[in-house]
Write a protein that holds these residues in place. Structure first.
Motif, PDB file in Angstrom:
ATOM      1  N   ASP A  41       0.896  -1.223   0.079  1.00 26.12           N
ATOM      2  CA  ASP A  41      -0.009   0.207   0.068  1.00 26.12           C
ATOM      3  C   ASP A  41       0.866   1.243   0.012  1.00 26.12           C
ATOM      4  O   ASP A  41       1.521   1.435   0.960  1.00 26.12           O
ATOM      5  N   ASN A  42       1.006   2.058  -1.022  1.00 32.07           N
ATOM      6  CA  ASN A  42       1.765   3.004  -1.220  1.00 32.07           C
ATOM      7  C   ASN A  42       0.944   4.504  -0.675  1.00 32.07           C
ATOM      8  O   ASN A  42      -0.202   4.618  -1.331  1.00 32.07           O
ATOM      9  N   PRO A  43       1.182   5.231   0.322  1.00 33.96           N
ATOM     10  CA  PRO A  43       0.571   6.101   1.020  1.00 33.96           C
ATOM     11  C   PRO A  43       0.261   7.163   0.122  1.00 33.96           C
ATOM     12  O   PRO A  43      -0.556   8.319   0.281  1.00 33.96           O
ATOM     13  N   PHE A  44       1.259   7.179  -1.027  1.00 32.24           N
ATOM     14  CA  PHE A  44       1.178   8.382  -1.886  1.00 32.24           C
ATOM     15  C   PHE A  44       0.174   7.982  -3.135  1.00 32.24           C
ATOM     16  O   PHE A  44      -0.105   8.691  -4.030  1.00 32.24           O
ATOM     17  N   LYS A  45      -0.395   6.865  -3.067  1.00 38.68           N
ATOM     18  CA  LYS A  45      -1.340   6.473  -4.123  1.00 38.68           C
ATOM     19  C   LYS A  45      -2.764   5.951  -3.690  1.00 38.68           C
ATOM     20  O   LYS A  45      -2.955   5.456  -2.447  1.00 38.68           O
ATOM     21  N   PRO A  50      -8.033  -4.288  -3.380  1.00 35.11           N
ATOM     22  CA  PRO A  50      -7.541  -4.412  -2.182  1.00 35.11           C
ATOM     23  C   PRO A  50      -6.133  -5.134  -1.950  1.00 35.11           C
ATOM     24  O   PRO A  50      -5.864  -5.908  -2.845  1.00 35.11           O
ATOM     25  N   LEU A  51      -5.478  -4.791  -0.941  1.00 40.50           N
ATOM     26  CA  LEU A  51      -4.068  -5.235  -0.780  1.00 40.50           C
ATOM     27  C   LEU A  51      -3.906  -6.746  -0.947  1.00 40.50           C
ATOM     28  O   LEU A  51      -3.066  -7.372  -1.684  1.00 40.50           O
ATOM     29  N   VAL A  73       7.474 -12.516  -1.215  1.00 33.80           N
ATOM     30  CA  VAL A  73       7.599 -12.470   0.389  1.00 33.80           C
ATOM     31  C   VAL A  73       6.443 -11.627   0.957  1.00 33.80           C
ATOM     32  O   VAL A  73       6.836 -10.339   1.322  1.00 33.80           O
ATOM     33  N   GLN A  74       5.486 -11.842   0.756  1.00 36.88           N
ATOM     34  CA  GLN A  74       4.325 -10.659   1.260  1.00 36.88           C
ATOM     35  C   GLN A  74       4.456 -10.196   2.645  1.00 36.88           C
ATOM     36  O   GLN A  74       4.087  -9.117   3.068  1.00 36.88           O
ATOM     37  N   GLN A  75       5.074 -11.095   3.628  1.00 31.90           N
ATOM     38  CA  GLN A  75       5.410 -10.516   4.965  1.00 31.90           C
ATOM     39  C   GLN A  75       6.528  -9.229   4.941  1.00 31.90           C
ATOM     40  O   GLN A  75       6.426  -8.613   6.245  1.00 31.90           O
ATOM     41  N   LEU A  76       6.984  -8.933   4.020  1.00 30.47           N
ATOM     42  CA  LEU A  76       7.702  -7.760   3.980  1.00 30.47           C
ATOM     43  C   LEU A  76       6.908  -6.327   3.717  1.00 30.47           C
ATOM     44  O   LEU A  76       7.673  -5.295   3.897  1.00 30.47           O
ATOM     45  N   SER A  77       5.652  -6.523   3.400  1.00 36.23           N
ATOM     46  CA  SER A  77       5.028  -5.415   3.027  1.00 36.23           C
ATOM     47  C   SER A  77       4.587  -4.385   4.229  1.00 36.23           C
ATOM     48  O   SER A  77       4.276  -4.964   5.313  1.00 36.23           O
ATOM     49  N   ASN A  78       4.935  -3.405   3.916  1.00 33.21           N
ATOM     50  CA  ASN A  78       4.559  -2.219   5.081  1.00 33.21           C
ATOM     51  C   ASN A  78       4.555  -0.840   4.250  1.00 33.21           C
ATOM     52  O   ASN A  78       5.630  -0.623   3.551  1.00 33.21           O
ATOM     53  N   PRO A  79       3.773   0.008   4.860  1.00 30.53           N
ATOM     54  CA  PRO A  79       4.085   1.202   4.061  1.00 30.53           C
ATOM     55  C   PRO A  79       5.265   2.138   4.194  1.00 30.53           C
ATOM     56  O   PRO A  79       5.554   3.019   3.642  1.00 30.53           O
ATOM     57  N   ARG A  80       5.919   1.579   5.371  1.00 28.85           N
ATOM     58  CA  ARG A  80       7.058   2.452   5.704  1.00 28.85           C
ATOM     59  C   ARG A  80       8.278   1.418   5.214  1.00 28.85           C
ATOM     60  O   ARG A  80       8.307   0.482   5.607  1.00 28.85           O
ATOM     61  N   ALA A  81       9.091   1.829   4.361  1.00 28.95           N
ATOM     62  CA  ALA A  81      10.148   1.212   3.680  1.00 28.95           C
ATOM     63  C   ALA A  81      11.255   0.659   4.795  1.00 28.95           C
ATOM     64  O   ALA A  81      11.748  -0.403   4.608  1.00 28.95           O
ATOM     65  N   LEU A  82      11.376   1.750   5.695  1.00 27.06           N
ATOM     66  CA  LEU A  82      12.566   1.120   6.762  1.00 27.06           C
ATOM     67  C   LEU A  82      12.221  -0.041   7.548  1.00 27.06           C
ATOM     68  O   LEU A  82      12.738  -0.768   7.631  1.00 27.06           O
ATOM     69  N   ILE A  83      10.850  -0.241   7.774  1.00 18.60           N
ATOM     70  CA  ILE A  83      10.511  -1.303   8.316  1.00 18.60           C
ATOM     71  C   ILE A  83      10.288  -2.493   7.761  1.00 18.60           C
ATOM     72  O   ILE A  83      10.910  -3.616   8.215  1.00 18.60           O
ATOM     73  N   TRP A 112      10.313  10.227   2.477  1.00 20.43           N
ATOM     74  CA  TRP A 112       9.879   9.026   3.201  1.00 20.43           C
ATOM     75  C   TRP A 112      10.479   9.080   4.774  1.00 20.43           C
ATOM     76  O   TRP A 112      11.000   9.803   5.272  1.00 20.43           O
ATOM     77  N   TRP A 113       9.493   8.297   5.424  1.00 19.88           N
ATOM     78  CA  TRP A 113       9.880   8.178   7.011  1.00 19.88           C
ATOM     79  C   TRP A 113      10.954   7.873   7.384  1.00 19.88           C
ATOM     80  O   TRP A 113      11.494   6.686   6.867  1.00 19.88           O
TER      81      TRP A 113
END
Length: 198
Positions: A41-45, A50-51, A73-83, A112-113
């Motif tokens: 989920d890109n917070p800019f889009k 649904p995801l 590897v869907q477990q990597l998904s987070n709107p914050r790239a650092l996470i 970005w955060w």
């Protein structure tokens, strides 16, 4: 001392995945050796599906490519790239992590955060996109935060998910995705095309 193996990290809206995504994943695997990808989920889009559904579409594309060096590897998904990068570092210790962005997103990266911390934790690869100018000032802003962007020129066709959402283009959608697209009547692609697609 030998270099650490590289792992390219590619998050994408996958809204929907296109032949451009296929070419990008294959090109990254050739360039870096290993690729992990996920739907995000890109917070800019704004997203058209649904995801969870976009994740299934991307997984179907990765399965169709059939290259063991490319993993969904869907477990990597987070709107914050650092996470995402922190999760990848935990999952693949001993790898040099390369966060991949398209040339159209370069100007966003400094906003970005915790962008400076992100750029310390991984390398940043920029894949120029046809039809999008890559401005030197955007790359310089990343360098000013401590990043060293790597330009990676790959033969990716000029397809865009956003244009498919506006103007359905069956030839730009990988054949492996059609069953799911038709089932959910997504992106105005409510029936499988009669001609054979790759």
């Amino acid at each position: 001392m030998s270099e650490l193996p590289s792992l390219a990290l590619l998050g994408t809206s996958a809204d929907p995945p296109t032949e451009g995504h296929r070419a990008l994943l294959e090109g990254l695997a050739d360039h870096y050796g290993q690729v992990a990808t996920w739907a995000s989920d890109n917070p800019f889009k704004q997203h058209g599906a649904p995801l969870g559904l976009r994740a299934r579409l991307l997984a179907a594309l990765v399965e169709a490519i059939g290259n063991p060096r490319i993993r969904h590897v869907q477990q990597l998904s987070n709107p914050r790239a650092l996470i995402t990068v922190e999760r990848a570092a935990e999952r693949w210790p001993g790898h040099s992590l390369v966060f991949v962005v398209g040339g159209d997103l370069v100007a966003q990266v400094p906003t970005w955060w915790k962008a400076a911390e992100l750029l310390q934790r991984c390398r940043l690869a920029v894949v120029p996109r046809k039809g999008f100018a890559l401005y030197p000032a955007a790359l310089e802003a990343i360098r000013n935060l401590g990043g060293q962007p790597e330009l990676v020129h790959l033969p990716v066709p000029a397809t865009a998910s956003s244009s498919i959402r506006r103007h359905p283009s069956p030839e730009q959608v990988p054949a492996a995705l059609w069953a799911e697209l038709v089932r959910h009547n997504l992106y105005g692609l409510g029936q499988q095309p009669s001609r054979s697609l790759r």
